[in-house]
Design an enzyme around this catalytic site. Structure first.
Site, PDB file in Angstrom:
ATOM      1  N   PHE A 118      44.354  35.703  30.779  1.00 33.59           N
ATOM      2  CA  PHE A 118      45.445  35.279  31.203  1.00 33.59           C
ATOM      3  C   PHE A 118      45.051  33.690  31.206  1.00 33.59           C
ATOM      4  CE2 PHE A 118      50.065  35.712  32.103  1.00 33.59           C
ATOM      5  CZ  PHE A 118      50.282  36.984  31.273  1.00 33.59           C
ATOM      6  N   GLN A 236      58.019  24.952  36.165  1.00 34.04           N
ATOM      7  CA  GLN A 236      57.175  25.439  34.961  1.00 34.04           C
ATOM      8  C   GLN A 236      58.026  25.733  33.740  1.00 34.04           C
ATOM      9  OE1 GLN A 236      54.724  29.273  35.144  1.00 34.04           O
ATOM     10  NE2 GLN A 236      53.247  27.755  35.155  1.00 34.04           N
ATOM     11  N   HIS A 238      57.482  27.385  30.143  1.00 35.03           N
ATOM     12  CA  HIS A 238      56.474  28.239  29.478  1.00 35.03           C
ATOM     13  C   HIS A 238      56.305  27.694  28.070  1.00 35.03           C
ATOM     14  CE1 HIS A 238      54.577  31.771  28.178  1.00 35.03           C
ATOM     15  NE2 HIS A 238      54.564  32.331  29.177  1.00 35.03           N
ATOM     16  N   LEU A 248      61.450  35.198  26.352  1.00 32.23           N
ATOM     17  CA  LEU A 248      59.999  34.917  26.360  1.00 32.23           C
ATOM     18  C   LEU A 248      59.111  35.615  25.634  1.00 32.23           C
ATOM     19  CD1 LEU A 248      57.783  33.501  28.355  1.00 32.23           C
ATOM     20  CD2 LEU A 248      57.716  35.702  29.468  1.00 32.23           C
ATOM     21  N   GLU A 251      52.638  35.137  27.460  1.00 26.13           N
ATOM     22  CA  GLU A 251      51.370  34.608  27.305  1.00 26.13           C
ATOM     23  C   GLU A 251      50.248  35.408  27.102  1.00 26.13           C
ATOM     24  OE1 GLU A 251      50.620  31.551  30.274  1.00 26.13           O
ATOM     25  OE2 GLU A 251      48.647  32.748  30.819  1.00 26.13           O
ATOM     26  N   ARG A 293      49.748  26.584  31.525  1.00 24.64           N
ATOM     27  CA  ARG A 293      51.142  26.284  30.875  1.00 24.64           C
ATOM     28  C   ARG A 293      51.529  24.880  30.947  1.00 24.64           C
ATOM     29  NH1 ARG A 293      53.770  31.800  33.348  1.00 24.64           N
ATOM     30  NH2 ARG A 293      52.667  33.174  32.149  1.00 24.64           N
ATOM     31  N   HIS A 361      60.665  28.414  33.021  1.00 21.97           N
ATOM     32  CA  HIS A 361      60.519  29.649  33.153  1.00 21.97           C
ATOM     33  C   HIS A 361      60.252  30.008  34.629  1.00 21.97           C
ATOM     34  CE1 HIS A 361      58.363  33.329  32.201  1.00 21.97           C
ATOM     35  NE2 HIS A 361      57.184  33.015  32.799  1.00 21.97           N
ATOM     36  N   ARG A 396      52.044  26.997  38.648  1.00 22.44           N
ATOM     37  CA  ARG A 396      51.899  28.371  39.024  1.00 22.44           C
ATOM     38  C   ARG A 396      50.931  29.085  37.853  1.00 22.44           C
ATOM     39  NH1 ARG A 396      54.267  33.854  37.134  1.00 22.44           N
ATOM     40  NH2 ARG A 396      55.220  32.337  35.616  1.00 22.44           N
TER      41      ARG A 396
END
Ligand SMILES: Cc1cc2nc3c(=O)[nH]c(=O)nc-3n(C[C@H](O)[C@H](O)[C@H](O)COP(=O)(O)OP(=O)(O)OC[C@H]3O[C@@H](n4cnc5c(N)ncnc54)[C@H](O)[C@@H]3O)c2cc1C
Ligand code: SF4
Ligand code: FES
Lengths: 610, 269
Positions: A118, A236, A238, A248, A251, A293, A361, A396
């Site tokens: 990730f 955030q 994304h 979405l 990721e 991100r 996001h 985050r």
């Protein structure tokens, strides 16, 4: 008006709320009465949409220290380090607990749980259930919760406010005021402790990955009752939302090897300090597509400025290319992504790159709590995306928040039960519940009775103006003039809101009224976000300023949390709060080759221990 | 910019508080393009035409299960059903605004009790789900044991139940099921699929308890195998397969019970 008595009230039936309710039931050995309220049936909560996975140190070559460092650096040193430390230590056992409750985690051939890469994570440590991790976690928690007789569900109850008792400087929560959506009746539910688990506020922005219910209600309720909202400027984006809808694309598509290209087919991330280019099919942690991100979304903005983005409908887009992964692999690992791309942009990822663009996001900030999830109002707790326990700092890392729901949901549940239990035999204090009830009754009938003529606006109109101004002034890059303009717009919208007309006067299932109330909550959250963004005159994590003098991180002045306080019918105010950096002193935050060079130098201050 | 295309839709309206005895249709002209979903149509109506229209929705990405409605008589997820597929049926290029025959008729899910407009009562459905004990039953499990290891479960073991774990509780299969329409006590396709999901999970030991519910008249044996439930399922869960496998299991467990001489789960038989 109906009255109820419980020990603990949990507001929210998403991952955090359900985990908290189960923990409270277990901590009390079933000897408690727990009310779980949610404005939608719990399995509709937006946790359901999480795709990618949940992080916890799992592999032998990984370490708690590495997860700690990734999270702190990912948050650009604005995380509360003691909280991060607690989090990384408790992450794994929570995911194991989910396994025991039946979560269908994806597996390795030998039967062990599989982990995936990730963004911003040094090592593979993200547990996943195909690309529907949140869906499976939420259903597992919901179904598990059915076993606990201590938990009473109030499905489709909309919480409007909390009750507070004041005793000198001490303030204590006494329960919640809720509207039964089915009947329109108000209910007063008293409790020794209340846990807010109402999720984020992504719907304050126009283009977002969030469900329609993610309107910041719990944040606004705590805020209006005197709890500061912390670090709200950190929103955030994304990097990969579908154009048009904002849906979405996880990721994990990049974790599994997907690459981002601009309209010329060029992997542009190498131009933004995330290179060198990694070979196709060989993703490398923290390089290129696996950068964090905020950096990826910012790179999109630059590509757009340079005219290197393509078009999908009216949206500027870049492309996520998964074709080299092949049909069989995509169907095993990313089935939902294939389904979404086909349905919503008519693209089959097996054969064509998916057009994508950044979308709002996640709300890093939220209701201020201490490390035990308690707010400055005694007995009022917060957990999950609505809370600012201090885990995420300025940005985050993907897959930390699903784990956060579990780690801090459980902690909040246990702590809330302790509070409630201690209060069980103390006499009830006089609180403001009656006044609040009257206030809301008047407010609701005023909305329905406000004259309906052209000059008086309706919520759809005000909502459109709000999300548009947030997008314009409070986007990926911000500056003084834009933020000030948005703040002014919000102040005007708040005035207009007072005169707004709600046409529907029925009591049952009055979604017209509910959306109007949600808009009121969103306006307050938006004000806090804009004000904090305006006052933070530096660039850090997800908050980036365009002015030359503010383009760098400025630890001297701004290694601090922002705290925004609500004031009735007056503009909000802001103050700053110290950050806990005792375990790892701030360093330059770097990814790609620069990050690699930095990783070879020691990263922890003396005496720090994870 | 090209002129947006428009079409007519009929939406079922019903508000008992206003004295409505039964639902009536409201006809609305709505704009659409290639990506407009049925949910987008409802949003348009609510925000631009008539804000009193009530319906459920949240994720708008076919995963929360809120937005089930009947579209032209077929159960659909509003957010995953597209206007383009209806107007196309009527011949490409024809201007539907010219005659106001509706391209779509949107109604609440069949077989559920209507509450208001497109909102139906979901409580009965959830009661059925709860009845099958949809959670891991493991007498040996110790809650909150931090040192506990995960169970081993191979990809093949996972694959046995995974499909049945994909149910989003949207209720479309109940709206499709003629038996549920006749007998609301029938636990129904999704609940049987959910029971099956846990029965097939290598970590579970609760099959016996669940079979007591499935063995009954209102359990698997209520199903006459129409199979429409699987056709309408937006998530490929195939509840009909679960019902069928459940019948085999049920027959087996009844036989076993018969040999043991004890009574089977259905107290009425
Ligand atoms: C599309 C998407 C994908 C994501 N993927 C990942 C991922 O792969 N990994 C990861 O770690 N994180 C991911 N996240 C983030 C993560 O999923 C969320 O932060 C998290 O699920 C939030 O959970 P929650 O329990 O705090 O809130 P939610 O699940 O949003 O639940 C909020 C609850 O509060 C209730 N509520 C709200 N207001 C009221 C009110 N006024 N009255 C009564 N009830 C109310 C709602 O009904 C709901 O039950 C993703 C987020 C999105 C949007
Ligand atoms: S089985 Fe399919 S149709 Fe039935 S509730 Fe589940 S997802 Fe919906
Ligand atoms: S809105 Fe969630 S499934 Fe349609």
């Amino acid at each position: 008006m109906q009255q109820h008595e419980y020990d603990v009230v949990v507001v929210g039936g998403g991952g955090a709320g359900l985990r908290a309710a189960i923990a409270a039931a277990q901590a009390s050995d079933g000897n408690s009465r727990i009310a779980l309220l949610s404005k939608v049936y719990p399995m509709r909560s937006h946790t359901v949409a999480a795709e990618g996975g949940a992080a916890a140190v799992t592999r032998d070559d990984d370490s708690l220290q590495a997860h700690f460092e990734d999270t702190v650096a990912g948050g650009d040193w604005l995380a509360e380090q003691g909280v991060v430390d607690y989090f990384v230590k408790h992450a794994h056992r929570e995911l194991v607990q989910m396994e025991h409750w039946g979560c269908p985690w994806s597996r390795q051939p030998n039967g062990n749980v599989q982990v995936r890469r990730f963004g911003g994570m040094k090592t593979e440590r993200t547990w996943f259930a195909a690309d529907k991790t949140g869906f499976h976690m939420l259903h597992t928690l919901y179904q598990t919760a059915l076993q606990f007789d201590a938990i009473t569900r109030f499905d489709e109850y909309f919480v409007l406010d909390i009750g507070v008792a004041e005793d000198g400087d001490e303030r204590e929560v006494t329960g919640v005021l809720a509207l039964d959506i089915k009947t329109g009746a108000l209910h007063c539910i008293r409790a020794g402790a209340v846990i807010m688990a109402t999720g984020g506020a992504g719907r304050v922005f126009k283009f977002n990955t969030n469900g329609g219910i993610v309107t910041g209600d719990g944040m606004a309720i705590a805020y209006r009752n005197g709890v500061p909202l912390r670090d709200m400027e950190f929103v955030q984006y994304h990097p990969t939302g579908l154009p048009g809808s904002g849906i979405l694309i996880t990721e994990a598509s990049r974790g599994e090897g997907g690459v981002l290209v601009n309209k010329d087919g060029y992997r542009y991330l190498q131009d933004y300090e995330l290179g060198p280019e990694t070979p196709l099919g060989k993703p490398q942690n923290k390089y290129m597509e696996l950068g964090p991100r905020d950096k990826l979304s910012q790179a999109f903005w630059h590509e757009q400025q340079r005219g290197r983005t393509g078009k999908h409908g009216t949206s500027d887009v870049v492309y996520l290319d998964l074709r080299h992964l092949g049909k069989a692999f995509l169907e095993e690992r990313l089935p939902f992504i294939c389904e979404l791309a086909k349905a919503y942009v008519n693209v089959d990822p097996v054969h064509e790159p998916i057009p994508i663009r950044p979308a709002v996001h996640y709300t890093m900030g939220g209701i201020l709590t201490d490390a035990q999830c308690e707010t400055p109002i005694q007995g009022l707790f917060a957990a999950g995306e609505c809370a600012s326990v201090g885990l995420h700092g300025a940005n985050r890392l993907g897959s930390n928040s699903l784990t956060e729901l579990l780690v801090f949901g459980r902690l909040a549940g246990e702590q809330a039960w302790q509070r409630a239990n201690a209060r069980r035999n103390t006499p009830a204090k006089s609180d403001d519940m009656t006044a609040k009830t009257q206030y809301w009754q008047q407010r609701i009938s005023a909305m329905q009775q406000n004259p309906k003529h052209a000059a008086v606006s309706s919520w759809p109109q005000l909502k459109q103006d709000l999300v548009a101004t947030m997008e314009r002034g409070c986007g990926i890059y911000r500056d003084e003039a834009g933020l000030q303009q948005s703040l002014n717009d919000i102040h005007e919208l708040k005035v207009a809101y007072q005169r707004m007309h709600v046409a529907d006067s029925s009591r049952g299932y009055n979604t017209d009224l509910l959306q109007a109330i949600e808009l009121g909550f969103s306006l307050d959250v938006a004000e806090a976000t804009c004000l904090a963004a305006l006052e933070r005159r530096e660039s850090r994590g997800a908050h980036q300023r365009l002015e030359t003098e503010y383009q760098q991180r400025n630890d001297e002045q701004f290694l601090k949390h922002s705290l925004v306080r609500w004031r009735d019918e007056q503009p909000a105010t802001l103050e700053w709060q110290r950050v806990d950096t005792t375990l790892s002193a701030p360093k330059v935050r770097a990814y790609g080759e620069q990050g690699n060079a930095q990783a070879s130098t020691p990263n922890r201050t003396q005496g720090g221990k994870v | 910019m090209t002129q947006p295309r428009t079409c007519y839709v009929d939406i079922s309206r019903y508000d008992p508080e206003r004295g409505d005895q039964y639902p009536t249709m409201q006809r609305v002209q709505v704009p659409y393009d290639d990506s407009t979903s049925v949910l987008d149509v409802l949003q348009y109506v609510k925000e631009q035409v008539d804000s009193s229209l009530s319906y459920r929705w949240s994720c708008r990405m076919a995963i929360c299960g809120s937005c089930g409605v009947m579209v032209n008589g077929i159960p659909k997820l509003g957010c995953k059903d597209f206007v383009r597929d209806y107007v196309a049926h009527k011949g490409v290029g024809r201007d539907h605004a010219a005659n106001d025959a509706p391209a779509l008729t949107i109604e609440p899910l069949a077989h559920f009790t209507g509450e208001r407009d497109l909102v139906v009562n979901m409580d009965e459905f959830l009661t059925h789900l709860e009845a099958v004990k949809p959670y891991i039953i493991d007498p040996a499990s110790r809650p909150n044991n931090p040192s506990a290891a995960t169970h081993s479960q191979t990809p093949a073991q996972l694959a046995r139940y995974q499909q049945f774990a994909n149910c989003i509780n949207c209720g479309l299969c109940y709206a499709a099921c003629p038996q549920f329409g006749l007998n609301p006590e029938f636990v129904g396709p999704a609940a049987i699929a959910l029971a099956h999901r846990y029965n097939l999970d290598s970590r579970d030991h609760g099959k016996h308890e669940r079979m007591q519910v499935l063995n009954t008249h209102d359990g698997v044996w209520s199903c006459t195998f129409v199979g429409f439930c699987s056709d309408v399922c937006p998530k490929g869960v195939d509840p009909a397969a679960a019902v069928n496998q459940g019948k085999v299991e049920s027959a087996k467990s009844m036989l076993i019970q018969l040999f043991k001489g004890s009574s089977i789960g259905d107290s009425r038989s």
